[in-house]
Design a protein around this motif. Structure first.
Motif, mmCIF file in Angstrom:
data_model
loop_
_atom_site.group_PDB
_atom_site.id
_atom_site.type_symbol
_atom_site.label_atom_id
_atom_site.label_comp_id
_atom_site.label_asym_id
_atom_site.label_seq_id
_atom_site.Cartn_x
_atom_site.Cartn_y
_atom_site.Cartn_z
ATOM 1 N N LEU A 1 0.823 -1.204 0.000
ATOM 2 C CA LEU A 1 0.000 0.000 0.000
ATOM 3 C C LEU A 1 0.864 1.264 0.000
ATOM 4 O O LEU A 1 1.894 1.317 0.667
ATOM 5 C CB LEU A 1 -0.888 0.032 1.247
ATOM 6 C CG LEU A 1 -1.643 -1.257 1.624
ATOM 7 C CD1 LEU A 1 -2.426 -1.035 2.918
ATOM 8 C CD2 LEU A 1 -2.561 -1.685 0.499
ATOM 9 N N TYR A 2 0.413 2.270 -0.755
ATOM 10 C CA TYR A 2 0.978 3.614 -0.685
ATOM 11 C C TYR A 2 -0.108 4.555 -0.192
ATOM 12 O O TYR A 2 -1.281 4.392 -0.533
ATOM 13 C CB TYR A 2 1.472 4.076 -2.057
ATOM 14 C CG TYR A 2 2.889 3.671 -2.402
ATOM 15 C CD1 TYR A 2 3.543 2.644 -1.731
ATOM 16 C CD2 TYR A 2 3.583 4.313 -3.421
ATOM 17 C CE1 TYR A 2 4.831 2.275 -2.055
ATOM 18 C CE2 TYR A 2 4.874 3.960 -3.759
ATOM 19 C CZ TYR A 2 5.494 2.930 -3.076
ATOM 20 O OH TYR A 2 6.778 2.556 -3.406
ATOM 21 N N SER A 3 0.293 5.544 0.583
ATOM 22 C CA SER A 3 -0.678 6.506 1.106
ATOM 23 C C SER A 3 -1.231 7.383 -0.010
ATOM 24 O O SER A 3 -0.603 7.552 -1.068
ATOM 25 C CB SER A 3 -0.020 7.384 2.173
ATOM 26 O OG SER A 3 0.935 8.244 1.575
ATOM 27 N N PRO B 1 -4.561 13.719 -11.162
ATOM 28 C CA PRO B 1 -4.751 13.224 -9.796
ATOM 29 C C PRO B 1 -5.701 12.032 -9.773
ATOM 30 O O PRO B 1 -6.653 11.962 -10.562
ATOM 31 C CB PRO B 1 -5.361 14.432 -9.072
ATOM 32 C CG PRO B 1 -4.966 15.612 -9.886
ATOM 33 C CD PRO B 1 -4.938 15.121 -11.314
ATOM 34 N N ASN B 2 -5.432 11.090 -8.900
ATOM 35 C CA ASN B 2 -6.323 9.941 -8.735
ATOM 36 C C ASN B 2 -7.575 10.410 -7.994
ATOM 37 O O ASN B 2 -7.484 10.983 -6.917
ATOM 38 C CB ASN B 2 -5.607 8.849 -7.938
ATOM 39 C CG ASN B 2 -6.362 7.538 -7.939
ATOM 40 O OD1 ASN B 2 -7.569 7.520 -7.724
ATOM 41 N ND2 ASN B 2 -5.661 6.442 -8.166
ATOM 42 N N PRO B 3 -8.770 10.177 -8.576
ATOM 43 C CA PRO B 3 -9.993 10.688 -7.945
ATOM 44 C C PRO B 3 -10.425 9.925 -6.700
ATOM 45 O O PRO B 3 -11.296 10.389 -5.962
ATOM 46 C CB PRO B 3 -11.042 10.536 -9.064
ATOM 47 C CG PRO B 3 -10.538 9.385 -9.885
ATOM 48 C CD PRO B 3 -9.045 9.497 -9.855
ATOM 49 N N ALA B 4 -9.842 8.768 -6.446
ATOM 50 C CA ALA B 4 -10.240 7.986 -5.276
ATOM 51 C C ALA B 4 -9.885 8.731 -3.995
ATOM 52 O O ALA B 4 -8.904 9.459 -3.938
ATOM 53 C CB ALA B 4 -9.560 6.617 -5.295
ATOM 54 N N SER B 5 -10.712 8.543 -2.968
ATOM 55 C CA SER B 5 -10.464 9.230 -1.699
ATOM 56 C C SER B 5 -10.034 8.281 -0.582
ATOM 57 O O SER B 5 -9.809 8.706 0.541
ATOM 58 C CB SER B 5 -11.730 9.981 -1.259
ATOM 59 O OG SER B 5 -12.820 9.085 -1.109
ATOM 60 N N ALA B 6 -9.923 6.994 -0.883
ATOM 61 C CA ALA B 6 -9.492 6.032 0.136
ATOM 62 C C ALA B 6 -8.087 6.395 0.614
ATOM 63 O O ALA B 6 -7.260 6.878 -0.167
ATOM 64 C CB ALA B 6 -9.499 4.618 -0.435
ATOM 65 N N PRO B 7 -7.778 6.170 1.875
ATOM 66 C CA PRO B 7 -6.462 6.563 2.401
ATOM 67 C C PRO B 7 -5.300 5.734 1.873
ATOM 68 O O PRO B 7 -4.153 6.185 1.905
ATOM 69 C CB PRO B 7 -6.615 6.385 3.912
ATOM 70 C CG PRO B 7 -7.730 5.404 4.075
ATOM 71 C CD PRO B 7 -8.661 5.668 2.943
ATOM 72 N N TRP B 8 -5.579 4.515 1.369
ATOM 73 C CA TRP B 8 -4.496 3.637 0.919
ATOM 74 C C TRP B 8 -4.782 3.103 -0.484
ATOM 75 O O TRP B 8 -5.890 2.662 -0.769
ATOM 76 C CB TRP B 8 -4.321 2.452 1.868
ATOM 77 C CG TRP B 8 -3.926 2.856 3.251
ATOM 78 C CD1 TRP B 8 -4.724 2.896 4.358
ATOM 79 C CD2 TRP B 8 -2.639 3.302 3.673
ATOM 80 N NE1 TRP B 8 -4.011 3.333 5.442
ATOM 81 C CE2 TRP B 8 -2.725 3.588 5.058
ATOM 82 C CE3 TRP B 8 -1.412 3.486 3.026
ATOM 83 C CZ2 TRP B 8 -1.638 4.054 5.795
ATOM 84 C CZ3 TRP B 8 -0.323 3.944 3.762
ATOM 85 C CH2 TRP B 8 -0.450 4.218 5.126
ATOM 86 N N ASN B 9 -3.770 3.150 -1.338
ATOM 87 C CA ASN B 9 -3.839 2.559 -2.671
ATOM 88 C C ASN B 9 -3.007 1.285 -2.710
ATOM 89 O O ASN B 9 -1.866 1.266 -2.241
ATOM 90 C CB ASN B 9 -3.288 3.520 -3.727
ATOM 91 C CG ASN B 9 -4.323 4.505 -4.213
ATOM 92 O OD1 ASN B 9 -5.182 4.952 -3.450
ATOM 93 N ND2 ASN B 9 -4.249 4.873 -5.473
ATOM 94 N N ILE B 10 -3.571 0.229 -3.272
ATOM 95 C CA ILE B 10 -2.828 -1.020 -3.483
ATOM 96 C C ILE B 10 -2.005 -0.850 -4.758
ATOM 97 O O ILE B 10 -2.561 -0.752 -5.859
ATOM 98 C CB ILE B 10 -3.785 -2.221 -3.614
ATOM 99 C CG1 ILE B 10 -4.655 -2.362 -2.359
ATOM 100 C CG2 ILE B 10 -2.993 -3.509 -3.866
ATOM 101 C CD1 ILE B 10 -5.794 -3.366 -2.517
#
Length: 205
Positions: free
Chosen positions: A125-127, A142-151
């Motif tokens: 995971l990256y923040s 920018p990545n539109p996702a708002s989750a705190p962690w990206n796999i």
């Protein structure tokens, strides 16, 4: 489940590990037959913040899940006298923003498909902050996702612990974000430990 309620989302960089995406045809590592949406649903159902393990930098974490929901097979083999002759090398870049680096691997077609199903999946995971920094440095939206962690990567393996980072990956990271790395300086001790492991192992690709 909306992305705003997810703790984990699959980063576009990791889409190549899913059969539904065209880039999977060119990817030599573990590729999953289930969809990104199904994978995200399962891992978020199982995720507990207490399960986060430290990675090689403050923005990197690991989550180790029991692999009872995919048929992913182990992706690393010990190098032996019997299989050493199968090892190949090539220069490769994971995308068009990266500098090619020398990779060493066992070709999948030479080692065959008779490999054990992995007992665990290591979700790397990256923040959100790090993802945004790397996207900006390479001119990506920018990545539109708002989750705190990206796999950003998924490793299929038989131990619930982090395998040493491949030395060439550590070198790539030290090159900086503009060249496809994370900008984290090389840690000499960690690099030596990684060499000690990878001199006797190689990935299947």
């Amino acid at each position: 489940m909306s992305s705003s309620k997810k703790a984990l989302v699959v980063d576009p960089f990791c889409f190549r590990q899913f059969d539904e995406h065209a880039d999977s045809k060119k990817y030599g590592g573990t590729v999953f037959s289930l969809s990104v949406a199904d994978f995200e649903r399962i891992v978020n159902e199982r995720f507990q913040s207490a399960d986060l393990k430290d990675g090689y930098a403050p923005f990197c974490k690991h989550v180790f899940l029991v692999n009872d929901f995919t048929n992913a097979r182990v992706n690393v083999l010990p190098i032996t006298e019997e299989n050493e002759h199968l090892i190949r090398t090539k220069y490769e870049a994971r995308n068009d923003k990266e500098l090619p680096v020398l990779a060493r691997f066992f070709p999948q077609n030479l080692v065959g498909d008779d490999l054990p199903v992995a007992k665990y999946l290591d979700l790397i995971l990256y923040s959100r902050e790090q993802i945004n920094k790397e996207n900006a440095s390479q001119g990506r939206d920018p990545n539109p996702a708002s989750a705190p962690w990206n796999i950003v990567s998924i490793k299929a393996q038989d131990v619930p612990d982090e395998l040493p980072m491949n030395p060439i990956t550590a070198m790539r990271n030290s090159l900086g974000k503009a060249e496809g790395g994370s900008g984290v300086p090389l840690d000499r001790k960690a690099y030596a430990e990684a060499v000690n492991y990878w001199k006797d192992h190689a990935v299947i690709s």
